[in-house]
Scaffold this motif. Structure first.
Motif, short mmCIF file in Angstrom:
data_model
loop_
_atom_site.label_atom_id
_atom_site.label_comp_id
_atom_site.label_asym_id
_atom_site.label_seq_id
_atom_site.Cartn_x
_atom_site.Cartn_y
_atom_site.Cartn_z
N LEU A 1 1.41 5.95 50.33
CA LEU A 1 1.58 4.50 50.48
C LEU A 1 1.73 3.81 49.13
O LEU A 1 2.63 2.97 48.94
CB LEU A 1 0.39 3.92 51.24
N TRP A 2 0.85 4.16 48.17
CA TRP A 2 0.95 3.46 46.88
C TRP A 2 2.15 3.91 46.08
O TRP A 2 2.75 3.11 45.35
CB TRP A 2 -0.36 3.56 46.09
N VAL A 3 2.56 5.17 46.22
CA VAL A 3 3.76 5.63 45.53
C VAL A 3 4.97 4.85 46.02
O VAL A 3 5.80 4.37 45.23
CB VAL A 3 3.96 7.15 45.74
N ASN A 4 5.09 4.70 47.33
CA ASN A 4 6.24 3.99 47.88
C ASN A 4 6.15 2.49 47.59
O ASN A 4 7.18 1.85 47.32
CB ASN A 4 6.31 4.22 49.39
N ALA A 5 4.95 1.93 47.63
CA ALA A 5 4.80 0.51 47.34
C ALA A 5 5.17 0.20 45.89
O ALA A 5 5.93 -0.73 45.62
CB ALA A 5 3.36 0.07 47.63
#
Length: 380
Positions: free
Chosen positions: A349-353
């Motif tokens: 999630l944080w990588v994509n965000a």
């Protein structure tokens, strides 16, 4: 429609830009997954021969019935065992064709319940539960260092300068080289006899949830003269180093995503230069600044989303491969013998965000430049 028309004109450049973002995301997901696997594997290996919680008295004392009753009533506690701890020098006398062996060891005298507290494989747990007086169970690396294996006799000089002979009843392997090279187990009576006392050092506990160790320790020692040592405190430095390692790796690899995002800015900047006259005409016939901005932001987001999607697929594919065929590591260098992979949803999630925000910022720079085109000056 305009964004799609622009993207179809520079297919090769767009594909290379998407691949750049995909490679950055792929490497970031793979690196984080390998780091997660390394952390989990090291902690699992450590907890195989380490209790989740140790409750020790301030001075050796007889078994505490009140504390034992509290441990039996606490549903968070799966099992416990009294223990005696000591340090000593293990030696194996020279034999025909074999030189002498010697090494230091941390010894734990445990009851038969220790097999329920420690998480050794079934065979090794059986040996641990069945230790008799005068028998010892050595870590596999410690056994190699001393040169003593199952059935051999060794001599022990403990911290009180008392000597005794022990017979090796078996070996254990956790995968953590530091434990396998430094720990040895005997039964409780053997160490008590060597120390000349019937007292114990404290209790070792196994919990249903290892994360509860600090809370359980506080609850047990609030009203009793004992100190609690959760495994998180025992290996606190190690956990901090692992967390710092993950942050450093994530930051370094994230720089790849930033470099790839500059590729989006580059492609869109070239598009703005090429389409300056077209933008001026659109502005002249009524297109607003926000419309022009949206066109180029949409182009950047399409490139970014395509790169993120491809990067996620590649990253998960690599993680799946290393799940089936994990890295094999030298245990004396990396503490564990294999490196599994653990993919966390929070990491994805944080990588994509972060990747999405980065590509959005990269797209906004040329988009604002396009919106600022003055139609009268260009058409003239």
């Amino acid at each position: 429609m305009l964004a799609r028309a622009h993207l179809t004109r520079r297919r090769t450049q767009n594909i290379l830009t998407i691949l750049g973002i995909a490679v950055g995301v792929m490497v970031l997901i793979s690196a984080l997954s390998l780091t997660n696997g390394f952390t989990r594997s090291l902690i699992d290996a450590t907890l195989r021969a380490t209790p989740h919680l140790s409750v020790t008295s301030f001075a050796p004392a007889p078994p505490n019935l009140q504390l034992e009753q509290a441990m039996r009533q606490d549903r968070r506690i799966m099992a416990y065992t009294p223990f005696v701890a000591d340090k000593g020098l293990l030696t194996r006398p020279a034999q025909q064709g074999r030189g002498a062996g010697v090494d230091f060891a941390t010894l734990f005298g445990l009851s038969a319940k220790a097999a329920q507290v420690l998480q050794l494989p079934p065979e090794e747990s059986g040996v641990l539960a069945g230790l008799k007086d005068g028998e010892v169970m050595l870590g596999s690396a410690l056994a190699r260092s001393v040169g003593a294996f199952t059935g051999d006799d060794v001599r022990l000089l403990n911290s009180g300068m008392k000597r005794t002979g022990l017979k090796v009843a078996g070996l254990f392997t956790t995968g953590n080289y530091l434990i396998d090279s430094g720990y040895a187990f005997t039964n409780l009576h053997t160490l008590q006899t060597l120390q000349g006392t019937a007292k114990i050092t404290g209790y070792q506990l196994r919990l249903n949830n290892p994360g509860d160790a600090p809370a359980v320790g506080r609850a047990l020692t609030e009203a009793l003269p004992y100190s609690a040592l959760p495994w998180q405190d025992l290996y606190g430095t190690l956990l901090q180093q692992l967390a710092l390692q993950k942050k450093v790796i994530a930051f370094v690899v994230f720089l790849i995503v930033i470099v790839a995002a500059f590729g989006i800015a580059n492609v869109l900047t070239l598009a703005v230069f090429e389409k300056t006259q077209e933008i001026a005409i659109l502005r002249a016939i009524g297109a607003t600044r926000s419309l022009i901005t949206r066109v180029f932001v949409i182009e950047g987001m399409i490139l970014g989303l395509a790169g993120l999607l491809l990067g996620n697929l590649l990253g998960l594919a690599i993680s799946a491969y290393f799940t089936v065929r994990p890295f094999q590591l030298p245990g004396d260098l990396y503490f564990i013998t294999s490196l599994p992979v653990e993919v966390k949803v929070t990491d994805l999630l944080w990588v994509n965000a972060v990747g999405l925000v980065t590509t959005l910022i990269a797209a906004l720079i040329p988009a604002r430049r396009a919106a600022n085109v003055e139609p009268a000056r260009i058409i003239r």
